[in-house]
Write a protein that holds these residues in place. Structure first.
Motif, PDB file in Angstrom:
ATOM      1  N   THR A 389      17.387  48.792  53.109  1.00 21.84           N
ATOM      2  CA  THR A 389      17.713  48.710  51.689  1.00 21.84           C
ATOM      3  C   THR A 389      18.846  49.671  51.410  1.00 21.84           C
ATOM      4  OG1 THR A 389      16.182  50.460  50.993  1.00 21.84           O
ATOM      5  CG2 THR A 389      15.296  48.212  51.124  1.00 21.84           C
ATOM      6  N   GLN A 390      19.635  49.352  50.406  1.00 23.82           N
ATOM      7  CA  GLN A 390      20.767  50.224  50.092  1.00 23.82           C
ATOM      8  C   GLN A 390      20.280  51.614  49.713  1.00 23.82           C
ATOM      9  OE1 GLN A 390      23.070  49.234  46.612  1.00 23.82           O
ATOM     10  NE2 GLN A 390      24.943  49.977  47.546  1.00 23.82           N
ATOM     11  N   ASP A 391      19.252  51.690  48.874  1.00 26.09           N
ATOM     12  CA  ASP A 391      18.755  52.996  48.437  1.00 26.09           C
ATOM     13  C   ASP A 391      18.189  53.791  49.604  1.00 26.09           C
ATOM     14  OD1 ASP A 391      19.474  52.479  45.876  1.00 26.09           O
ATOM     15  OD2 ASP A 391      17.485  51.852  45.204  1.00 26.09           O
ATOM     16  N   ARG A 395      19.672  57.383  51.001  1.00 25.07           N
ATOM     17  CA  ARG A 395      18.857  58.606  51.042  1.00 25.07           C
ATOM     18  C   ARG A 395      18.931  59.266  52.408  1.00 25.07           C
ATOM     19  NH1 ARG A 395      15.234  55.747  47.678  1.00 25.07           N
ATOM     20  NH2 ARG A 395      14.104  54.959  49.497  1.00 25.07           N
ATOM     21  N   GLU A 403      20.569  63.822  47.023  1.00 23.02           N
ATOM     22  CA  GLU A 403      19.785  62.701  46.543  1.00 23.02           C
ATOM     23  C   GLU A 403      18.801  63.115  45.452  1.00 23.02           C
ATOM     24  OE1 GLU A 403      17.802  64.034  50.448  1.00 23.02           O
ATOM     25  OE2 GLU A 403      19.765  64.027  49.495  1.00 23.02           O
ATOM     26  N   GLN A 406      21.618  64.211  40.897  1.00 20.19           N
ATOM     27  CA  GLN A 406      22.707  63.258  40.739  1.00 20.19           C
ATOM     28  C   GLN A 406      23.479  63.425  39.434  1.00 20.19           C
ATOM     29  OE1 GLN A 406      23.714  60.914  42.949  1.00 20.19           O
ATOM     30  NE2 GLN A 406      22.320  61.811  44.412  1.00 20.19           N
ATOM     31  N   GLN A 411      26.433  57.396  42.382  1.00 25.61           N
ATOM     32  CA  GLN A 411      25.970  56.935  43.685  1.00 25.61           C
ATOM     33  C   GLN A 411      26.815  55.784  44.226  1.00 25.61           C
ATOM     34  OE1 GLN A 411      21.730  56.705  44.390  1.00 25.61           O
ATOM     35  NE2 GLN A 411      21.976  54.658  45.212  1.00 25.61           N
ATOM     36  N   GLN A 422      23.437  45.304  48.612  1.00 23.02           N
ATOM     37  CA  GLN A 422      22.308  45.438  49.519  1.00 23.02           C
ATOM     38  C   GLN A 422      22.318  44.309  50.553  1.00 23.02           C
ATOM     39  OE1 GLN A 422      18.620  46.093  47.526  1.00 23.02           O
ATOM     40  NE2 GLN A 422      17.367  45.460  49.260  1.00 23.02           N
TER      41      GLN A 422
END
Length: 433
Positions: A389-391, A395, A403, A406, A411, A422
């Motif tokens: 996943t992108q998130d 991280r 992280e 912010q 981001q 994603q």
């Protein structure tokens, strides 16, 4: 003024010069001489054999005829002034060495009277140490821009390493903040040192006892944050210095505000330490990972991302090159995988001659799988249980705990200039792009 007061003033004045590095010289002890020089770290760092070693880092004098606006020792600044005599400084160095306080000397100076006069004083210190005391330890000396070439030659014969500080990244910055200096006055001694080191390497082949000239090479320093110069300009200059002048190191010094001047950042501005750190990381990529400056930055993106290191930032902007198969990829590509360093690449190349490397094997080798797992496959497979996943990816790649904070960062800027979705990340990492 007694010797202790002089030492306190001149050692404090020298703290802004960060061009201290490993010695790069192996010179064993010699009967009748004092000390030796081993390839090791200096200035309160650790050598490869675990020893902590240090240098006496001091100025010959903090009197200076120049008025560089960024310098605490500039002519117009109201600070206590003093100077060592050559005998005082040589005796101090030897006494400190005999008490095991230091293992060498880092000598710089303000410019008193003129560059030649200052250079002669520094030569006298080194002559007393080398010839009278027979000091065989490490000496790093700052060459004085504008000094006669014959004096630079004498310094190089007596010192292990020389450096000429380029200070500011552009001629325009020098003209604005250091009008007494010029690009030519700085590059001329740098060029002389380069040429003399090369000539000396051939002399040693022909003549066994030919004197060594700066056997540990030369280095320089650039101030970061005092001028509007971008990371792109700084990094391209750094690459040019390595290629054209064969420098051992380029050091970066985050500007510490020491003057209330409209040409400089305000005195309450914090030193750009993270920016300095990113430049050091990029410098490492230039010297050991096969990167070029133009690959890391360009005119559209002239500064490093504060959230991720330059190598991760490059990988995120070149997802079409990943994933990399760890068992077949060439060395050049292995070096570009986030989380895999030079030592790990050597181990990977050795290990895969006799067997197949797995993710567990990579962990034992020392690769940082938290980062590398998103960019590699082992036997054509992704890491077991990896959720792309992108998130989650961000991280793992974010550095310095950003992280969790912010407030000051966007981001999505991680994927500048092109935004990556994603789905793009998933396709790239599964070989569908």
């Amino acid at each position: 003024m007694d010797l202790l007061e002089k030492l306190q003033i001149l050692a404090d004045s020298a703290k802004y010069d960060v061009a201290c590095t490993s010695s790069g010289v192996d010179r064993g002890g010699v009967s009748g001489k004092l000390g030796n020089t081993i390839s090791c770290g200096i200035c309160h760092t650790f050598s490869s054999d675990g020893r902590c070693v240090s240098l006496l880092k001091v100025l010959m004098t903090n009197y200076c005829i120049y008025n560089c606006q960024y310098c605490v020792n500039r002519r117009t600044n109201d600070v206590p002034r003093t100077a060592f005599s050559p005998r005082e400084l040589a005796d101090l160095t030897i006494n400190f060495y005999k008490r095991n306080y230091i293992e060498g000397l880092f000598l710089s100076s303000g410019i008193i009277k003129n560059p030649d006069y200052t250079c002669e004083k520094m030569i006298k210190v080194l002559q007393i140490l080398r010839r009278e005391y027979q000091f065989n330890g490490y000496i790093h000396v700052k060459a004085i821009p504008g000094a006669d070439s014959a004096l630079i030659e004498q310094l190089g014969i007596l010192a292990d390493r020389m450096s000429v500080n380029i200070e500011l990244p552009s001629q325009q910055s020098l003209r604005t903040l250091a009008p007494d200096k010029s690009k030519e006055s700085i590059l001329t001694p740098m060029k002389q040192i380069r040429n003399r080191i090369y000539e000396n390497s051939t002399e040693i082949v022909k003549y066994r006892y030919a004197p060594r000239f700066a056997p540990a090479g030369q280095s320089t320093q650039m101030i970061v944050g005092a001028t509007p110069d971008t990371d792109y300009q700084i990094l391209h200059l750094t690459e040019g210095l390595y290629k054209n002048y064969r420098l051992k190191r380029v050091f970066f010094s985050a500007y510490v505000p020491v003057a209330d001047n409209p040409l400089l950042p305000s005195v309450d501005t914090k030193p750009p330490l993270l920016r300095e750190h990113r430049l050091y990381q990029a410098d490492w990529l230039l010297r050991f990972y096969g990167f070029e400056a133009k690959e890391l930055l360009d005119e559209k993106n002239p500064n490093f991302n504060p959230l991720v290191d330059p190598k991760c930032n490059w990988a995120l902007n070149h997802l079409e090159l990943f994933p990399v198969e760890i068992n077949t990829a060439p060395r050049e590509m292995l070096l570009r995988i986030p989380g895999i360093g030079v030592a790990s690449v050597k181990k990977i190349l050795t290990a895969r001659r006799t067997g197949t490397i797995t993710f567990e094997g990579l962990r034992k080798i020392g690769a940082v799988l938290k980062r590398a797992q998103y960019f590699i496959t082992c036997n054509g497979k992704l890491a077991q249980g990896l959720k792309i996943t992108q998130d989650g990816m961000l991280r793992c790649l974010l550095s310095g705990g950003f992280e969790h904070s912010q407030e000051n960062y966007e981001q999505l800027s991680l994927f500048s200039p092109a935004q990556v979705t994603q789905e793009d990340v998933r396709k790239c990492l599964t070989g569908q792009m």
